[in-house]
Design a protein around this motif. Structure first.
Motif, PDB file in Angstrom:
ATOM      1  N   ILE A 256     -12.802 -25.918  16.685  1.00  0.00           N
ATOM      2  CA  ILE A 256     -13.863 -26.696  17.309  1.00  0.00           C
ATOM      3  C   ILE A 256     -14.090 -26.275  18.758  1.00  0.00           C
ATOM      4  CG2 ILE A 256     -12.467 -28.603  18.221  1.00  0.00           C
ATOM      5  CD1 ILE A 256     -14.649 -30.498  16.998  1.00  0.00           C
ATOM      6  N   ALA A 257     -13.077 -25.676  19.378  1.00  0.00           N
ATOM      7  CA  ALA A 257     -13.201 -25.127  20.738  1.00  0.00           C
ATOM      8  C   ALA A 257     -13.049 -23.619  20.665  1.00  0.00           C
ATOM      9  CB  ALA A 257     -12.138 -25.727  21.659  1.00  0.00           C
ATOM     10  N   GLN A 258     -13.662 -22.892  21.589  1.00  0.00           N
ATOM     11  CA  GLN A 258     -13.671 -21.440  21.509  1.00  0.00           C
ATOM     12  C   GLN A 258     -12.283 -20.844  21.703  1.00  0.00           C
ATOM     13  OE1 GLN A 258     -15.978 -20.855  25.495  1.00  0.00           O
ATOM     14  NE2 GLN A 258     -14.893 -18.932  25.151  1.00  0.00           N
ATOM     15  N   ILE A 259     -12.125 -19.634  21.229  1.00  0.00           N
ATOM     16  CA  ILE A 259     -10.873 -18.907  21.386  1.00  0.00           C
ATOM     17  C   ILE A 259     -10.580 -18.708  22.876  1.00  0.00           C
ATOM     18  CG2 ILE A 259      -9.663 -16.737  20.883  1.00  0.00           C
ATOM     19  CD1 ILE A 259     -11.505 -16.425  18.446  1.00  0.00           C
ATOM     20  N   ASN A 260      -9.302 -18.882  23.232  1.00  0.00           N
ATOM     21  CA  ASN A 260      -8.861 -18.713  24.619  1.00  0.00           C
ATOM     22  C   ASN A 260      -9.603 -19.633  25.585  1.00  0.00           C
ATOM     23  OD1 ASN A 260      -6.766 -16.780  24.456  1.00  0.00           O
ATOM     24  ND2 ASN A 260      -8.263 -15.129  24.233  1.00  0.00           N
ATOM     25  N   ALA A 261      -9.844 -20.871  25.167  1.00  0.00           N
ATOM     26  CA  ALA A 261     -10.547 -21.816  26.033  1.00  0.00           C
ATOM     27  C   ALA A 261      -9.819 -22.011  27.357  1.00  0.00           C
ATOM     28  CB  ALA A 261     -10.704 -23.160  25.323  1.00  0.00           C
ATOM     29  N   ILE A 262      -8.507 -21.914  27.339  1.00  0.00           N
ATOM     30  CA  ILE A 262      -7.729 -22.115  28.552  1.00  0.00           C
ATOM     31  C   ILE A 262      -8.086 -21.097  29.633  1.00  0.00           C
ATOM     32  CG2 ILE A 262      -5.791 -20.673  27.805  1.00  0.00           C
ATOM     33  CD1 ILE A 262      -3.922 -22.700  29.158  1.00  0.00           C
ATOM     34  N   ARG A 263      -8.550 -19.913  29.201  1.00  0.00           N
ATOM     35  CA  ARG A 263      -8.935 -18.879  30.173  1.00  0.00           C
ATOM     36  C   ARG A 263     -10.439 -18.682  30.235  1.00  0.00           C
ATOM     37  NH1 ARG A 263      -5.296 -13.705  28.779  1.00  0.00           N
ATOM     38  NH2 ARG A 263      -5.998 -14.214  26.667  1.00  0.00           N
ATOM     39  N   GLN A 264     -11.106 -18.794  29.108  1.00  0.00           N
ATOM     40  CA  GLN A 264     -12.535 -18.523  29.035  1.00  0.00           C
ATOM     41  C   GLN A 264     -13.409 -19.718  29.402  1.00  0.00           C
ATOM     42  OE1 GLN A 264     -11.930 -15.101  28.883  1.00  0.00           O
ATOM     43  NE2 GLN A 264     -13.878 -15.115  27.808  1.00  0.00           N
ATOM     44  N   ALA A 265     -12.889 -20.914  29.185  1.00  0.00           N
ATOM     45  CA  ALA A 265     -13.684 -22.132  29.454  1.00  0.00           C
ATOM     46  C   ALA A 265     -12.782 -23.172  30.110  1.00  0.00           C
ATOM     47  CB  ALA A 265     -14.285 -22.663  28.159  1.00  0.00           C
ATOM     48  N   PRO A 266     -12.380 -22.940  31.353  1.00  0.00           N
ATOM     49  CA  PRO A 266     -11.418 -23.829  32.015  1.00  0.00           C
ATOM     50  C   PRO A 266     -11.903 -25.249  32.241  1.00  0.00           C
ATOM     51  CG  PRO A 266     -12.338 -22.237  33.574  1.00  0.00           C
ATOM     52  CD  PRO A 266     -12.776 -21.808  32.219  1.00  0.00           C
ATOM     53  N   THR A 267     -13.221 -25.498  32.099  1.00  0.00           N
ATOM     54  CA  THR A 267     -13.736 -26.856  32.265  1.00  0.00           C
ATOM     55  C   THR A 267     -13.633 -27.683  30.982  1.00  0.00           C
ATOM     56  OG1 THR A 267     -16.000 -26.129  31.745  1.00  0.00           O
ATOM     57  CG2 THR A 267     -15.339 -26.115  34.069  1.00  0.00           C
ATOM     58  N   THR A 268     -13.199 -27.047  29.886  1.00  0.00           N
ATOM     59  CA  THR A 268     -13.024 -27.770  28.621  1.00  0.00           C
ATOM     60  C   THR A 268     -12.002 -28.890  28.802  1.00  0.00           C
ATOM     61  OG1 THR A 268     -13.477 -25.729  27.381  1.00  0.00           O
ATOM     62  CG2 THR A 268     -12.386 -27.500  26.186  1.00  0.00           C
ATOM     63  N   SER A 269     -12.224 -30.020  28.159  1.00  0.00           N
ATOM     64  CA  SER A 269     -11.279 -31.132  28.280  1.00  0.00           C
ATOM     65  C   SER A 269      -9.912 -30.730  27.732  1.00  0.00           C
ATOM     66  CB  SER A 269     -11.792 -32.356  27.509  1.00  0.00           C
ATOM     67  OG  SER A 269     -11.595 -32.190  26.107  1.00  0.00           O
ATOM     68  N   GLY A 270      -8.877 -31.356  28.259  1.00  0.00           N
ATOM     69  CA  GLY A 270      -7.521 -31.034  27.816  1.00  0.00           C
ATOM     70  C   GLY A 270      -7.293 -31.327  26.345  1.00  0.00           C
ATOM     71  N   TYR A 271      -7.999 -32.352  25.802  1.00  0.00           N
ATOM     72  CA  TYR A 271      -7.840 -32.702  24.396  1.00  0.00           C
ATOM     73  C   TYR A 271      -8.345 -31.581  23.491  1.00  0.00           C
ATOM     74  CZ  TYR A 271      -7.191 -37.346  26.381  1.00  0.00           C
ATOM     75  OH  TYR A 271      -6.736 -38.412  27.119  1.00  0.00           O
ATOM     76  N   LEU A 272      -9.469 -30.991  23.872  1.00  0.00           N
ATOM     77  CA  LEU A 272     -10.009 -29.868  23.106  1.00  0.00           C
ATOM     78  C   LEU A 272      -9.234 -28.587  23.379  1.00  0.00           C
ATOM     79  CD1 LEU A 272     -13.872 -30.358  23.387  1.00  0.00           C
ATOM     80  CD2 LEU A 272     -12.587 -30.123  21.259  1.00  0.00           C
ATOM     81  N   MET A 273      -8.874 -28.391  24.636  1.00  0.00           N
ATOM     82  CA  MET A 273      -8.212 -27.153  25.033  1.00  0.00           C
ATOM     83  C   MET A 273      -6.898 -26.939  24.283  1.00  0.00           C
ATOM     84  SD  MET A 273      -7.231 -25.884  28.896  1.00  0.00           S
ATOM     85  CE  MET A 273      -8.961 -25.828  29.416  1.00  0.00           C
ATOM     86  N   GLU A 274      -6.131 -28.023  24.099  1.00  0.00           N
ATOM     87  CA  GLU A 274      -4.849 -27.859  23.430  1.00  0.00           C
ATOM     88  C   GLU A 274      -5.003 -27.539  21.939  1.00  0.00           C
ATOM     89  OE1 GLU A 274      -2.302 -31.249  23.408  1.00  0.00           O
ATOM     90  OE2 GLU A 274      -3.876 -32.647  22.778  1.00  0.00           O
TER      91      GLU A 274
END
Length: 321
Positions: A256-274
């Protein structure tokens, strides 16, 4: 006439002067340039070797899951009400049968994953190279969730495309939480997925994915901590339709969240990022598809295609990716 040895010359030989300071500096500069040119090539070669080793890990996990299905006619569940996970059940299939035999399958006492000195606690503190990407720049052990020397893992099962959080209470509107017993992926709470359930085709459905593990990174109260074999926080899960437990993202992710959200989309919420899959490699992450093949999928893949290969029964038509 007296002979002076300092002025004498041996026949056929000439005296040479030492290197000048300028010549020495030129040589040092040349060596520095050569090292500077060579070092990136060496690092690239090492990373290529690590990526191949990571791919082999995922291949072994895929083979282990297929062997498990051949034996029991079903894939292991993502996790159950004891906090036992899919990666624990396939230990015998990845040459870790001795470790599997030490596990205690009960809900209390030494059956708990954080019971001091218990076989289960020792198991989750055991380094299993097959579950660890060699590019993961982390120490091997963490004191985490009451477990001393707990070992983080690099690979999680795919729960599909529908969940945006561990808990329904913090999920994005119109989506689910992982505590929901009905998901469209391969692994989730008390799941009993079989090959026949993968309607979209095994070559077009993600089974296992890499994850950017970092237990020390926390956003919105959510840690990017991923583990294997068992989880004390998933332990209260119920398989009778009721909700309970939390942090199921320790062992599964979603698309549901993009690959490597932790680096590619740092504004993603922590719930989605994890929940996001990812890796320590540049440009994407490795995935084991349900047919056992391993693919490196770039983090620039469009989300429509990415979600399509995350579900097992969405009836999407997937082109090349």
């Amino acid at each position: 006439m007296q002979w002076n040895p300092t002025s004498a010359k041996l026949p056929g030989r000439q005296l040479r002067g030492a290197f000048t300071l300028v010549e020495l500096l030129v040589v040092i500069a040349i060596i520095g340039v050569l090292v500077g040119l060579l070092l990136p090539a060496v690092q690239a070669a090492r990373e290529a070797a690590r990526r191949m080793s990571c791919s082999n890990n995922l291949k072994q996990i895929g083979l282990g899951l297929h062997t498990y299905h051949d034996t029991f006619r079903v894939f292991p569940y993502g996790w159950d009400n004891r906090g036992m996970t899919w990666s624990g059940h396939i230990l015998p299939q990845i040459e870790q049968a001795n470790l599997y035999q030490t596990l205690i399958f009960q809900e209390s006492g030494p059956g708990n994953w954080d019971a001091d000195g218990s076989p289960n606690e020792i198991a989750v503190s055991t380094v299993i190279p097959t579950y660890r990407c060699p590019s993961m720049a982390l120490k091997e052990h963490f004191n985490y969730n009451g477990i001393p020397e707990r070992v983080p893992g690099s690979y999680r099962g795919s729960a599909g495309t529908e969940s945006s959080s561990d808990d329904t209470s913090t999920a994005v509107a119109g989506t689910k939480g992982l505590e929901n017993l009905d998901q469209d992926g391969i692994f989730y709470a008390c799941s009993k997925t079989k090959f026949r359930d993968i309607i979209d085709g095994t070559s077009n459905t993600i089974m296992i994915g890499e994850s950017y593990t970092d237990p020390e990174f926390v956003k919105d109260g959510q840690g990017m901590d991923y583990w294997y074999i068992g989880s004390p926080q998933a332990d209260p899960c119920r398989c009778d339709g009721g909700t309970g437990g939390t942090e199921f993202s320790e062992v599964v992710g979603t698309t549901i969240a993009q690959i490597n959200a932790i680096r590619q989309a740092p504004t993603t919420s922590g719930y989605l990022m994890e929940l996001s899959f990812g890796s320590y490699h540049i440009g994407g992450a490795h995935f084991t598809m349900s047919d056992g093949s391993v693919r490196f999928i770039t983090d620039s893949l469009d989300m429509e295609t990415y979600k399509a290969i995350g579900s097992r029964d969405g009836h999407e038509i997937v082109t090349e990716y």
